[in-house]
Design a protein around this motif. Sequence first.
Motif, PDB file in Angstrom:
ATOM      1  N   LYS A  77      -0.824  -0.859  -9.425  1.00  0.00           N
ATOM      2  CA  LYS A  77      -2.306  -1.180  -8.883  1.00  0.00           C
ATOM      3  C   LYS A  77      -3.261  -0.405 -10.141  1.00  0.00           C
ATOM      4  O   LYS A  77      -4.280  -0.898 -10.186  1.00  0.00           O
ATOM      5  CB  LYS A  77      -2.714  -0.002  -7.673  1.00  0.00           C
ATOM      6  N   ALA A  78      -2.686   0.597 -10.877  1.00  0.00           N
ATOM      7  CA  ALA A  78      -3.358   1.203 -12.163  1.00  0.00           C
ATOM      8  C   ALA A  78      -3.775   0.180 -12.906  1.00  0.00           C
ATOM      9  O   ALA A  78      -4.646   0.204 -13.855  1.00  0.00           O
ATOM     10  CB  ALA A  78      -2.576   2.351 -12.518  1.00  0.00           C
ATOM     11  N   GLU A 137       0.806  -1.197   0.028  1.00  0.00           N
ATOM     12  CA  GLU A 137       0.059  -0.007   0.017  1.00  0.00           C
ATOM     13  C   GLU A 137       0.981   1.337  -0.102  1.00  0.00           C
ATOM     14  O   GLU A 137       1.913   1.424   0.834  1.00  0.00           O
ATOM     15  CB  GLU A 137      -0.900   0.020   1.175  1.00  0.00           C
ATOM     16  N   PRO A 138       0.631   2.388  -1.016  1.00  0.00           N
ATOM     17  CA  PRO A 138       1.275   3.418  -0.832  1.00  0.00           C
ATOM     18  C   PRO A 138       1.074   4.462   0.396  1.00  0.00           C
ATOM     19  O   PRO A 138      -0.048   4.316   0.948  1.00  0.00           O
ATOM     20  CB  PRO A 138       0.885   4.089  -2.103  1.00  0.00           C
ATOM     21  N   ASP A 180       5.628  12.764  -3.052  1.00  0.00           N
ATOM     22  CA  ASP A 180       5.824  11.750  -4.154  1.00  0.00           C
ATOM     23  C   ASP A 180       7.229  10.877  -3.839  1.00  0.00           C
ATOM     24  O   ASP A 180       8.233  11.397  -3.626  1.00  0.00           O
ATOM     25  CB  ASP A 180       5.609  12.385  -5.351  1.00  0.00           C
ATOM     26  N   SER A 181       7.015   9.643  -4.145  1.00  0.00           N
ATOM     27  CA  SER A 181       8.229   8.859  -4.106  1.00  0.00           C
ATOM     28  C   SER A 181       8.156   7.551  -5.260  1.00  0.00           C
ATOM     29  O   SER A 181       7.356   7.267  -5.554  1.00  0.00           O
ATOM     30  CB  SER A 181       8.310   8.185  -2.639  1.00  0.00           C
ATOM     31  N   CYS A 182       9.427   7.172  -5.357  1.00  0.00           N
ATOM     32  CA  CYS A 182       9.717   6.140  -6.466  1.00  0.00           C
ATOM     33  C   CYS A 182       8.828   4.874  -5.821  1.00  0.00           C
ATOM     34  O   CYS A 182       8.217   4.073  -6.736  1.00  0.00           O
ATOM     35  CB  CYS A 182      11.107   5.795  -6.499  1.00  0.00           C
ATOM     36  N   ALA A 183       8.906   4.577  -4.533  1.00  0.00           N
ATOM     37  CA  ALA A 183       8.390   3.366  -3.976  1.00  0.00           C
ATOM     38  C   ALA A 183       6.811   3.452  -4.200  1.00  0.00           C
ATOM     39  O   ALA A 183       6.276   2.532  -4.550  1.00  0.00           O
ATOM     40  CB  ALA A 183       8.641   3.389  -2.454  1.00  0.00           C
ATOM     41  N   ILE A 202       8.659   7.516   1.512  1.00  0.00           N
ATOM     42  CA  ILE A 202       8.157   8.451   2.502  1.00  0.00           C
ATOM     43  C   ILE A 202       9.172   8.720   3.582  1.00  0.00           C
ATOM     44  O   ILE A 202       9.430   9.802   4.137  1.00  0.00           O
ATOM     45  CB  ILE A 202       6.700   8.054   3.173  1.00  0.00           C
ATOM     46  N   HIS A 203       9.569   7.520   3.949  1.00  0.00           N
ATOM     47  CA  HIS A 203      10.795   7.610   5.318  1.00  0.00           C
ATOM     48  C   HIS A 203      11.986   8.231   4.782  1.00  0.00           C
ATOM     49  O   HIS A 203      12.588   9.045   5.930  1.00  0.00           O
ATOM     50  CB  HIS A 203      10.877   6.098   5.715  1.00  0.00           C
TER      51      HIS A 203
END
Length: 230
Positions: free
Chosen positions: A155-156, A15-16, A144-147, A131-132
């Motif tokens: 998911k898209a 999950e993002p 925004d992040s690459c992860a 995010i970390h």
Amino acid sequence: MTTETLAPAIVDNSEPAGVNNTLRAPISTDGTPELGKTYEVPARMGRAVRVAAGQTIRITNTHGTQVCDMWAFNVNSMNEFLSMEHFRAWVDRVNPQPGDAMVTNHRRPILTFKTDTSPGVHDTLIAPCDIHRYRTLGVEEYHDSCADNLRLALKAIGLRTREVPGSLNLWMNIPFDAQGGIQWQTTVSQPGDYVEFVAVMDCVVVMSSCPQDIIVINSNKPMPVHFTVF
């Protein structure tokens, strides 16, 4: 005898931490491309594309200054994926070169590195930003992040990964010295430089136009990259 209620176990890392337009703008419903068509990976976002065995994907550093995090998954078994730690053991190098087999965590080739028109500076050591990472850089709000771009791009098109594997960081310039110290530097590629990979198995390739704008790897200005499957 007493009964304890335990919090549900976290079973994966799929999950993002947030959402961007990556989730809302896949190249097609299931990621199948129109062969020969050039698609954009917008700045700060990700895209996923199905690449059948024998097909080639070309990824272009359109502006020359952009790092592109890249992953590849066996589309028939998402638990098998391009693995940087396995790749380094396979080729006894840290930097990929044309002719290299890009292997999975099952030590099987998933892609063959075919072409590189850039100076050949890429990175296999640094984890995709998340995010970390941004929290440690002092960012308090969502970034925004690459992860997250990986999670959202999959998911898209109706897919998911249980974990965020290490990425192949195309054009990322992380020189290191004899003592093992590293530096974070801007790219040395030029506008229009590209790499090409040939799929060895049916796979889904995910790309993130790295949104890192706190340190200099993208010249502090994330830009789009482009890709074509043929």
